[in-house]
Design a protein around this motif. Sequence first.
Motif, short mmCIF file in Angstrom:
data_model
loop_
_atom_site.label_atom_id
_atom_site.label_comp_id
_atom_site.label_asym_id
_atom_site.label_seq_id
_atom_site.Cartn_x
_atom_site.Cartn_y
_atom_site.Cartn_z
N HIS A 44 -11.29 -0.42 1.72
CA HIS A 44 -9.96 -0.15 2.22
C HIS A 44 -9.80 1.45 1.72
CE1 HIS A 44 -5.71 0.10 3.22
NE2 HIS A 44 -5.44 0.41 2.19
N GLU A 92 -5.56 -9.71 4.40
CA GLU A 92 -6.13 -8.34 5.06
C GLU A 92 -7.11 -7.50 4.13
OE1 GLU A 92 -2.06 -7.45 3.46
OE2 GLU A 92 -3.16 -9.04 3.98
N TYR A 93 -7.49 -7.99 2.85
CA TYR A 93 -8.48 -7.19 2.16
C TYR A 93 -9.92 -8.27 2.21
CZ TYR A 93 -4.46 -4.29 1.17
OH TYR A 93 -3.51 -3.28 1.54
N ARG A 100 -13.61 -4.80 -2.27
CA ARG A 100 -12.98 -4.98 -1.23
C ARG A 100 -11.89 -3.81 -1.00
NH1 ARG A 100 -13.33 -10.60 -2.90
NH2 ARG A 100 -14.77 -11.68 -1.33
N LEU A 101 -11.22 -3.52 -2.06
CA LEU A 101 -10.19 -2.37 -2.18
C LEU A 101 -10.69 -1.16 -1.80
CD1 LEU A 101 -7.12 -2.01 -2.45
CD2 LEU A 101 -7.43 -1.76 -4.77
N ARG A 114 -10.72 -5.56 9.94
CA ARG A 114 -10.84 -6.29 8.67
C ARG A 114 -11.74 -7.36 8.58
NH1 ARG A 114 -6.51 -4.22 5.27
NH2 ARG A 114 -5.63 -2.40 6.45
N SER A 174 -3.12 -10.38 7.74
CA SER A 174 -1.95 -10.62 6.86
C SER A 174 -0.95 -11.57 7.25
CB SER A 174 -1.44 -9.12 7.05
OG SER A 174 -0.61 -8.96 8.21
N ASP A 221 0.68 -1.18 -0.10
CA ASP A 221 0.16 0.02 0.10
C ASP A 221 0.84 1.31 0.01
OD1 ASP A 221 -2.26 1.49 -0.20
OD2 ASP A 221 -2.86 1.01 1.88
N ARG A 258 -9.73 -11.30 0.81
CA ARG A 258 -9.64 -12.10 -0.37
C ARG A 258 -9.24 -13.58 0.19
NH1 ARG A 258 -5.09 -10.06 -3.20
NH2 ARG A 258 -5.48 -11.20 -5.07
N CYS A 266 -9.65 -12.45 8.51
CA CYS A 266 -8.65 -11.93 7.60
C CYS A 266 -7.24 -11.47 8.50
CB CYS A 266 -9.42 -10.53 7.07
SG CYS A 266 -10.85 -10.88 6.52
N ASP A 308 -13.04 -8.08 -5.79
CA ASP A 308 -11.92 -7.83 -5.06
C ASP A 308 -11.74 -6.23 -5.18
OD1 ASP A 308 -11.01 -10.48 -4.42
OD2 ASP A 308 -9.50 -10.46 -6.00
N TYR A 317 -15.09 -7.24 6.11
CA TYR A 317 -14.94 -8.01 4.91
C TYR A 317 -15.67 -9.41 5.09
CZ TYR A 317 -11.37 -5.07 3.28
OH TYR A 317 -10.75 -3.82 2.67
#
Length: 846
Positions: A448, A696-697, A444-445, A616, A668, A220, A699, A666, A441, A620
């Motif tokens: 964020h 963390e997104y 989801r982004l 997160r 990372s 990011d 997915r 979720c 996706d 999600y």
Amino acid sequence: MEVHLRTALCCNMNCCSIASELLTKFMVIVILITAFPSSAIASKDIPSWQPYRTTSHWILRIQPMPLLQRNAVYHALTISYPPSQKSRAGDFAAWRVSITVPRAKRYALSFWFGDTFTGSTAGYHIAQVLINDHVIWECDVAGGTNIPQRFVCELTKAISIHHGKSTSVTVTIRIMERRGVTNFPIMAYWMLMSLHADGRVIPLMRTDVAHINYEPFPVDLPLPTAGINDAWTRTATVLQPWGRTQWVAIAQHDKWVGELRDDFGFNTIIVLPPDAHNTTGRVFYDRTGKLRLTDEQFSEALTHYRRAGFHIILYSSIMHCGHAPVWMSGELVRQHPDWVQRDKDGTPRTLYGGQWLCPSTPALNFTLQYTQGIVRAYDADAVMLDNNEFFLSDARQPTCYCRHCQRRFREYIRRRFGDATRKFFGVNYDEITIPTDEGSDLFRLWIHWRNRLWAEATETFRMGLREVKRNIVLLANTQYRYPSWYLATDMQYSHEDVVLSESRRLTSWQMSAKMLLGKALAGSRPLWNYVGTFEERRERGCDYLRPPDVIATLLASTFAHHANPWIVFHGFDTYRDENAPSLAMLKRYIRWFADHAVLLGNAKPTAPIAVFFSLRSRNYTGAPLIPECVDTLLKMSAQLVGIVDESFDKEQLHGVEALVMQSMTCLSEKHAIWIAEWVRRGGILLATPDCGWRDEYGRLRPHSALMNALGITAHEERYAIGKGEVIWVSDAQNMLTALRRIRARCNWVDVTPRIAELELTCASSEVDGWQFLIHLVHHQKGATPTPLQVKVLSTLFPKRPIARIIWLSPDNDDGALLQWNASHNDTILIQTPPLHTYGVILIQLK
């Protein structure tokens, strides 16, 4: 043999064996034992399921879901209902399929079912399986486990009744509303469903392992952040006049300043500038203009408060320009309709007198300039931005899809993904638009990015205000306990100097859980808590205070988690006889905090058990932000600290003996590695098997990042890993048992006699030498005050002798020296006075 631990009802079944028992949270646990094979037969000839729904709010998808028992991902039929949307009894969403049934003597239906809700709110969303519109299985989504379970339903009687001479039946899976909801998000899913006919297995859903083409997103983009201004905020006791009471606090300041400072201990006041106060009054509560304030009155009152030692906070906002007349009149929006928060259909958010402004538009700079102006005019020490968030539109849809957000989101994609945009999202970056498909996706982004947008806006405000006054404090009012992703406040806390939230209509236990979360979000920043001390009844307004014992426990829960009190000026000047007992309690507790604010405001919470809060996973997957284990552990008198994924650093695990991760789907990869390293050094990890399956997104990965980091491939109940241990817990009863064991193994403080509803928290402080604090909160109202013997591990302290132990309490014996003696096994025993509602044991070393 299949054993299914979940509340379920198999209707009109003739199972080989059925047994039931009662458990906490579950009404009936049905155990089904079947001789049918549990392995499905792969087939490309799968019947086509058709979606049905009674309203457009329902979301039906075919998507991959993890089957944790097999450590693999399969195709599932999912049904979701979003947060903040109303439903009615009888509403439903369903998948249906017509199948040909071969002649047989015996039939059964097997499937895996799971959902995202494990709370106790039952009687609303009901999962069902039907054969020809006849319910043969149903299950309340409440309770149970977040791990999918396998069920087998006997169908011989159902098929014989409805089959007759036909060779076709209709199978339906659905979520049906037994009662309507207003804010109850859920996702339920079915997978690997098969019809069994005399031992023959006929797959009704795909049985092959889903291929997950997973590649991590690029790193990011960095967010700039300045240091914290906290010269006075750790010792603040805040008073907020509002509406009529602002007129009282300003126009009658000669009467109130001394009492508020000396009797109550307030040292900070927040006010609206006079133009904003007068405009809101004219619109909401002062149509006659009797409560108008002149600029001269306002400035004179601020001078008086400042001379009395008060710090001055000015009220403002990005989303409505602090109720400035230009926004309240509608003139700003008429001139700039493109500055408004809008949903996908262009519908705005209208509340508090007008349409909310979007921070990606020039409204950000406009509201900043307005706020810089009032800071210059009134020499404010701090600014509070109210409702620093997106919100649902008037059509109850998420925002914002305005053209400025479209442009800035597209630019963010370009800068972060560049030419890789097509690989991840199927289009070039110049073709990007904000999506509406919540399963993608890109959506989801966008969730964020919305959080980033508010973080950037908050930082822009902070730096802009520091251009006017270098040491000014910026804080924002956010609903950080909110149950969904709509508000987009998750990333702004590190861009504030103080973290604040309104805490109204909560029990004292709910307050403690929220403060545990709040302290985790605040990190090294002060945490201020707006405590709802007044009743909120439409027929009575806000001028009646809540009962004294309620106020005491709410404030005790606030202080025990080292949050500063923020009190609204309701009930101070009205109904004096009715409010007198509550006002006396409020005065006693706030004055006590003010007397000990240096100690309490500079102490750092510490505990043997940490609980993970996952913003997160809430965003999600709809997982509860405050997992159920928090309430359970608090009521066990376990000593806790909170960790939040958005700001997690591996140093936060230093000194922690056990970490609890419930439904932290979720996670990372970096965080998974840090946790695994901590376990190998000796930590105890208690987790549900769904942790780490998504990044963390949100997915989905082909495997759990947490399991990979730990080096395990199956969910056995316990694993010894290095010097540490992993405990997997898949249902509520096992979770309760595991939490009790963790509480017994990782315990710094014990109290005798054991009393109900006792909360314990710990902290250390280096103000005036090293000190250790033990907070005791008795949440039970009306209980008889009881002297206690408190056993504390002496190994917690640096190797220096104890100088004294002091009792601090707003209820009794404040400042009294306590008797104590060293015991065997590295413990000390401390005798306390009777505990009423709240007390602190202060251990000072030489």
